[in-house]
Write a protein that holds these residues in place. Structure first.
Motif, PDB file in Angstrom:
ATOM      1  N   TYR A 239       0.865 -50.649  73.968  1.00  0.00           N
ATOM      2  CA  TYR A 239      -0.457 -51.240  74.186  1.00  0.00           C
ATOM      3  C   TYR A 239      -0.349 -52.707  74.585  1.00  0.00           C
ATOM      4  CZ  TYR A 239      -5.444 -51.772  74.036  1.00  0.00           C
ATOM      5  OH  TYR A 239      -6.742 -52.007  74.400  1.00  0.00           O
ATOM      6  N   ASP A 240       0.609 -53.412  73.964  1.00  0.00           N
ATOM      7  CA  ASP A 240       0.850 -54.810  74.360  1.00  0.00           C
ATOM      8  C   ASP A 240       1.206 -54.898  75.841  1.00  0.00           C
ATOM      9  OD1 ASP A 240       0.546 -55.696  71.809  1.00  0.00           O
ATOM     10  OD2 ASP A 240       2.680 -56.052  71.413  1.00  0.00           O
ATOM     11  N   ARG A 241       1.964 -53.920  76.292  1.00  0.00           N
ATOM     12  CA  ARG A 241       2.492 -53.960  77.656  1.00  0.00           C
ATOM     13  C   ARG A 241       1.451 -53.600  78.716  1.00  0.00           C
ATOM     14  NH1 ARG A 241       8.393 -53.735  78.411  1.00  0.00           N
ATOM     15  NH2 ARG A 241       8.838 -53.289  80.582  1.00  0.00           N
ATOM     16  N   TYR A 242       0.600 -52.615  78.408  1.00  0.00           N
ATOM     17  CA  TYR A 242      -0.289 -52.113  79.477  1.00  0.00           C
ATOM     18  C   TYR A 242      -1.790 -52.289  79.220  1.00  0.00           C
ATOM     19  CZ  TYR A 242       4.120 -49.718  80.513  1.00  0.00           C
ATOM     20  OH  TYR A 242       5.432 -49.435  80.759  1.00  0.00           O
ATOM     21  N   GLN A 243      -2.195 -52.439  77.977  1.00  0.00           N
ATOM     22  CA  GLN A 243      -3.633 -52.488  77.626  1.00  0.00           C
ATOM     23  C   GLN A 243      -4.415 -51.331  78.239  1.00  0.00           C
ATOM     24  OE1 GLN A 243      -2.652 -55.969  78.988  1.00  0.00           O
ATOM     25  NE2 GLN A 243      -1.738 -56.063  76.957  1.00  0.00           N
ATOM     26  N   LEU A 244      -3.796 -50.158  78.221  1.00  0.00           N
ATOM     27  CA  LEU A 244      -4.483 -48.940  78.691  1.00  0.00           C
ATOM     28  C   LEU A 244      -4.616 -47.989  77.502  1.00  0.00           C
ATOM     29  CD1 LEU A 244      -2.642 -48.133  82.062  1.00  0.00           C
ATOM     30  CD2 LEU A 244      -5.047 -48.753  81.808  1.00  0.00           C
ATOM     31  N   PRO A 245      -5.637 -47.099  77.546  1.00  0.00           N
ATOM     32  CA  PRO A 245      -5.739 -46.114  76.475  1.00  0.00           C
ATOM     33  C   PRO A 245      -4.451 -45.288  76.373  1.00  0.00           C
ATOM     34  CG  PRO A 245      -7.652 -46.005  77.926  1.00  0.00           C
ATOM     35  CD  PRO A 245      -6.695 -46.949  78.551  1.00  0.00           C
ATOM     36  N   ILE A 246      -4.073 -44.949  75.151  1.00  0.00           N
ATOM     37  CA  ILE A 246      -2.854 -44.158  74.928  1.00  0.00           C
ATOM     38  C   ILE A 246      -3.232 -42.832  74.274  1.00  0.00           C
ATOM     39  CG2 ILE A 246      -0.592 -44.090  73.787  1.00  0.00           C
ATOM     40  CD1 ILE A 246      -0.656 -47.161  73.714  1.00  0.00           C
ATOM     41  N   PHE A 247      -2.582 -41.787  74.736  1.00  0.00           N
ATOM     42  CA  PHE A 247      -2.809 -40.447  74.185  1.00  0.00           C
ATOM     43  C   PHE A 247      -1.430 -39.905  73.799  1.00  0.00           C
ATOM     44  CE2 PHE A 247      -5.801 -36.575  75.255  1.00  0.00           C
ATOM     45  CZ  PHE A 247      -5.570 -36.047  73.991  1.00  0.00           C
ATOM     46  N   ILE A 248      -1.242 -39.586  72.521  1.00  0.00           N
ATOM     47  CA  ILE A 248       0.022 -38.952  72.119  1.00  0.00           C
ATOM     48  C   ILE A 248      -0.133 -37.468  72.451  1.00  0.00           C
ATOM     49  CG2 ILE A 248       1.569 -38.376  70.197  1.00  0.00           C
ATOM     50  CD1 ILE A 248       0.448 -40.919  68.790  1.00  0.00           C
ATOM     51  N   VAL A 249       0.646 -36.979  73.402  1.00  0.00           N
ATOM     52  CA  VAL A 249       0.452 -35.591  73.827  1.00  0.00           C
ATOM     53  C   VAL A 249       1.607 -34.694  73.393  1.00  0.00           C
ATOM     54  CG1 VAL A 249      -1.091 -36.198  75.726  1.00  0.00           C
ATOM     55  CG2 VAL A 249       1.357 -35.969  76.159  1.00  0.00           C
TER      56      VAL A 249
ATOM     57  N   VAL B 143      -4.547 -50.880  68.564  1.00  0.00           N
ATOM     58  CA  VAL B 143      -4.136 -49.996  69.671  1.00  0.00           C
ATOM     59  C   VAL B 143      -5.284 -49.039  70.027  1.00  0.00           C
ATOM     60  CG1 VAL B 143      -2.549 -48.138  70.326  1.00  0.00           C
ATOM     61  CG2 VAL B 143      -1.694 -50.107  69.016  1.00  0.00           C
ATOM     62  N   ASP B 144      -5.532 -48.887  71.323  1.00  0.00           N
ATOM     63  CA  ASP B 144      -6.571 -47.962  71.779  1.00  0.00           C
ATOM     64  C   ASP B 144      -5.974 -46.561  71.915  1.00  0.00           C
ATOM     65  OD1 ASP B 144      -8.744 -46.735  72.908  1.00  0.00           O
ATOM     66  OD2 ASP B 144      -8.652 -47.801  74.821  1.00  0.00           O
TER      67      ASP B 144
ATOM     68  N   GLN C  43       0.894 -43.328  60.313  1.00  0.00           N
ATOM     69  CA  GLN C  43       1.318 -44.500  61.096  1.00  0.00           C
ATOM     70  C   GLN C  43       0.447 -44.691  62.343  1.00  0.00           C
ATOM     71  OE1 GLN C  43       3.434 -46.830  60.075  1.00  0.00           O
ATOM     72  NE2 GLN C  43       3.626 -45.646  58.180  1.00  0.00           N
ATOM     73  N   MET C  44      -0.064 -43.583  62.883  1.00  0.00           N
ATOM     74  CA  MET C  44      -0.997 -43.702  64.012  1.00  0.00           C
ATOM     75  C   MET C  44      -2.240 -44.454  63.567  1.00  0.00           C
ATOM     76  SD  MET C  44      -0.762 -39.793  65.312  1.00  0.00           S
ATOM     77  CE  MET C  44      -2.520 -39.622  65.282  1.00  0.00           C
ATOM     78  N   LYS C  45      -2.689 -44.092  62.360  1.00  0.00           N
ATOM     79  CA  LYS C  45      -3.893 -44.736  61.826  1.00  0.00           C
ATOM     80  C   LYS C  45      -3.645 -46.232  61.666  1.00  0.00           C
ATOM     81  CE  LYS C  45      -6.327 -42.507  58.352  1.00  0.00           C
ATOM     82  NZ  LYS C  45      -6.765 -42.335  56.944  1.00  0.00           N
ATOM     83  N   GLU C  46      -2.471 -46.583  61.185  1.00  0.00           N
ATOM     84  CA  GLU C  46      -2.133 -48.004  61.051  1.00  0.00           C
ATOM     85  C   GLU C  46      -2.130 -48.684  62.429  1.00  0.00           C
ATOM     86  OE1 GLU C  46      -2.043 -49.605  58.263  1.00  0.00           O
ATOM     87  OE2 GLU C  46      -2.297 -47.718  57.177  1.00  0.00           O
ATOM     88  N   ALA C  47      -1.585 -48.001  63.411  1.00  0.00           N
ATOM     89  CA  ALA C  47      -1.521 -48.590  64.766  1.00  0.00           C
ATOM     90  C   ALA C  47      -2.934 -48.835  65.299  1.00  0.00           C
ATOM     91  CB  ALA C  47      -0.736 -47.675  65.700  1.00  0.00           C
ATOM     92  N   ILE C  48      -3.842 -47.915  64.991  1.00  0.00           N
ATOM     93  CA  ILE C  48      -5.245 -48.118  65.412  1.00  0.00           C
ATOM     94  C   ILE C  48      -5.777 -49.381  64.727  1.00  0.00           C
ATOM     95  CG2 ILE C  48      -7.587 -47.167  65.224  1.00  0.00           C
ATOM     96  CD1 ILE C  48      -6.243 -44.368  65.681  1.00  0.00           C
ATOM     97  N   GLY C  49      -5.429 -49.526  63.461  1.00  0.00           N
ATOM     98  CA  GLY C  49      -5.807 -50.746  62.722  1.00  0.00           C
ATOM     99  C   GLY C  49      -5.196 -51.993  63.348  1.00  0.00           C
TER     100      GLY C  49
ATOM    101  N   VAL D 237       5.458 -48.739  65.811  1.00  0.00           N
ATOM    102  CA  VAL D 237       6.115 -49.760  66.646  1.00  0.00           C
ATOM    103  C   VAL D 237       5.918 -49.408  68.124  1.00  0.00           C
ATOM    104  CG1 VAL D 237       8.366 -50.750  67.268  1.00  0.00           C
ATOM    105  CG2 VAL D 237       7.851 -50.252  64.855  1.00  0.00           C
ATOM    106  N   THR D 238       6.168 -48.144  68.435  1.00  0.00           N
ATOM    107  CA  THR D 238       6.071 -47.667  69.820  1.00  0.00           C
ATOM    108  C   THR D 238       4.665 -47.848  70.385  1.00  0.00           C
ATOM    109  OG1 THR D 238       7.814 -46.069  69.415  1.00  0.00           O
ATOM    110  CG2 THR D 238       6.322 -45.571  71.230  1.00  0.00           C
ATOM    111  N   LEU D 239       3.666 -47.483  69.600  1.00  0.00           N
ATOM    112  CA  LEU D 239       2.281 -47.581  70.077  1.00  0.00           C
ATOM    113  C   LEU D 239       1.893 -49.042  70.301  1.00  0.00           C
ATOM    114  CD1 LEU D 239       0.617 -44.865  67.802  1.00  0.00           C
ATOM    115  CD2 LEU D 239       1.020 -44.708  70.272  1.00  0.00           C
ATOM    116  N   ASN D 240       2.284 -49.903  69.378  1.00  0.00           N
ATOM    117  CA  ASN D 240       1.978 -51.330  69.545  1.00  0.00           C
ATOM    118  C   ASN D 240       2.646 -51.902  70.788  1.00  0.00           C
ATOM    119  OD1 ASN D 240       0.361 -52.936  67.365  1.00  0.00           O
ATOM    120  ND2 ASN D 240       1.421 -51.328  66.236  1.00  0.00           N
TER     121      ASN D 240
END
Ligand code: BG6
Length: 484
Positions: free
Chosen positions: A372-382, A422-423, A413-419, A366-369
């Motif tokens: 990405y909806d908000r900024y359309q920038l690459p995301i890195f979970i650090v 999400v970048d 869930q990250m994999k699903e978000a990529i699906g 949910v968070t990743l989606n």
């Protein structure tokens, strides 16, 4: 038709740390004191969110005069300063392709305001970077991870003072120039929202020195926004293909019930949290904060040109820490549980860690989606992971299936978000090697794949050993997230 999501090629896999939680050697080779060096170990029974992270002028005085009997575990870390070769070799054995660490600012500028950098400090990070390069591990470097030099607290009350901006930019310029051929991925401020929760931890600010502490922390935050943008400008000049990221402790709030009052409350809480990335990524203060500033009598002092600087130099990518989700309620009655920066009502659908942090892998999707909806920038979970008590068996093995379970579900869930589109460019688990806890200064709150023999009182051999999760993560990386 069936849809199968996959991690992209060149996805970064690894782990993340902070200088003050691993290095130790707090006064070696010319290093000065930083905020983290004053944080005291407080036994569980006496610990509150406040006293574990916020420090008073009186505590500082006692520590400096030698009157204090407190232990300062962040001065000791796990002695990465002397063990970095062995530690990096272990990370490489797991197949890490990226490793995040912070530069302890006061190793480079011992007081923060010094005119010239400390060569021994610069050399240490050269050594670390060379070691990473040897193992083909991409460094991800945080400039400021709760490590404001104490000299800046003494002179300017940390980030409250405008002068701190210039000192930070000089520090950033120094390390960009020195490491320009070694580091491309940078992060300006770790969990920049921390300054509004614990101003000492996030900004070296002693609240007891301020008549209006609320005003002081938002002023400090403004200075960090300006400093981050000025550092981004310098980065692009010095390292044209360098990328600057901002870092948010993302706290996704769900409404406690479908009552519109709760839904509105959750929206407000989410705005309060996303405010920081809104400024960093969109380059301006969001409208919704004007109301908050008026209602709280906050008047941010801006210098001419500040708004333009923030607008002109936004970040290149977004990074987050994600540990849990929270509940928002307009009438917050009910059982409360601990959280990373904030506490929450208990969510009956979720289990929690031994420290009360609610485990919510779907919340990560949910968070990743949302981001990405908000900024359309690459995301890195650090940062992501679970702090847990580990038990060493007689033969030395450590069966941390709870950790494997937590990480597996989040990676799924990250994999699903990529699906979902999400970048997402990488995943760094927090504390791949056990380290000193940020919020509790405990060693027993362990996140690592690698165990470090040290306890909360500071006893132990510091010997490193591989947990079950070590071998599991190695397979995850080898298979690019296919074998979970
Ligand atoms: C993040 C910090 O808030 O969470 C880290 O950036 C910290 O420094 C991590 O260690 C986990 O929190 P804790 O309190 O369990 O160490």
């Amino acid at each position: 038709a069936q849809f199968k999501s996959k991690f992209p090629k060149n996805f970064y896999w690894g782990g993340a740390t902070a200088a003050n939680q691993i290095e130790g050697a707090f006064d070696v080779d010319g290093k000065g004191l930083s905020a983290a060096d004053f944080v005291e170990y407080i036994p569980k029974e006496e610990r509150t969110k406040d006293n574990a992270m916020e420090i008073t002028s009186e505590q500082i005085r006692k520590t400096l005069s030698g009157e204090s009997t407190a232990r300062h575990p962040k001065r000791e870390g796990i002695d990465f300063y002397h063990n970095y070769k062995e530690d990096i070799a272990l990370l490489a054995e797991m197949g890490f392709t990226a490793f995040r660490f912070s530069i302890h600012w006061s190793r480079i500028f011992p007081n923060g305001y010094d005119e010239t950098p400390n060569e021994a400090g610069l050399q240490f990070y050269d050594n670390v970077l060379d070691e990473l390069a040897k193992h083909k591990i991409e460094p991800v470097v945080t400039l400021s991870h709760y490590e404001t030099p104490y000299g800046l607290t003494e002179r300017y009350n940390g980030w409250v003072g405008r002068e701190t901006v210039d000192h930070f930019v000089r520090y950033a310029e120094t390390v960009f120039t020195r490491y320009k051929n070694k580091v491309k991925l940078w992060i300006s401020f770790n969990e920049i929202n921390m300054i509004t929760i614990s101003p000492f931890t996030g900004g070296g600010i002693l609240s007891d020195k301020e008549d209006n502490p609320m005003q002081a922390k938002y002023q400090g935050l403004h200075h960090q926004f300006v400093a981050s943008s000025l550092a981004t400008k310098k980065l692009h000049e010095i390292i044209p293909d360098g990328k600057m990221g901002c870092m948010l402790a993302r706290m996704t709030f769900y409404p406690n019930t479908p009552n519109p009052e709760d839904v509105l409350k959750a929206q407000k809480e989410n705005q309060d949290n996303l405010f920081f990335t809104d400024v960093h990524a969109r380059g301006e203060y969001p409208k919704y904060m004007e109301r908050f500033f008026i209602e709280n009598d906050i008047k941010i002092v801006k210098e001419t040109g500040d708004d333009e600087i923030i607008k002109q130099y936004p970040v290149d990518y977004i990074t987050i820490s994600y540990y849990m989700s929270l509940l928002a309620s307009a009438s917050p009655e009910g059982e409360v549980t601990e959280g990373n920066l904030l506490n929450s009502l208990k969510n009956p659908y979720l289990q929690a860690s031994d420290w009360g942090w609610q485990i919510d892998p779907i919340g990560l999707r949910v968070t990743l989606n949302d981001l990405y909806d908000r900024y359309q920038l690459p995301i890195f979970i650090v940062e992501n992971g679970i702090g847990a008590y580990d038990k060493v068996e007689e033969d030395g093995s450590i069966h941390d299936d709870y950790r494997i379970d937590y990480l597996r579900k989040h990676i799924e869930q990250m994999k699903e978000a990529i699906g979902d589109g999400v970048d997402l460019i990488g995943y760094l688990s927090w504390g791949p090697i056990d380290l000193v806890s940020m919020s509790t200064s405990e060693m027993s709150k362990r996140y690592g794949f690698i165990y470090v023999d040290k306890d909360d009182e500071g006893n132990g051999t510091l010997e490193r050993s591989r947990k079950d999760s070590f071998f599991w993560y190695k397979k995850v990386i080898e298979s690019n997230g296919e074998e979970l």
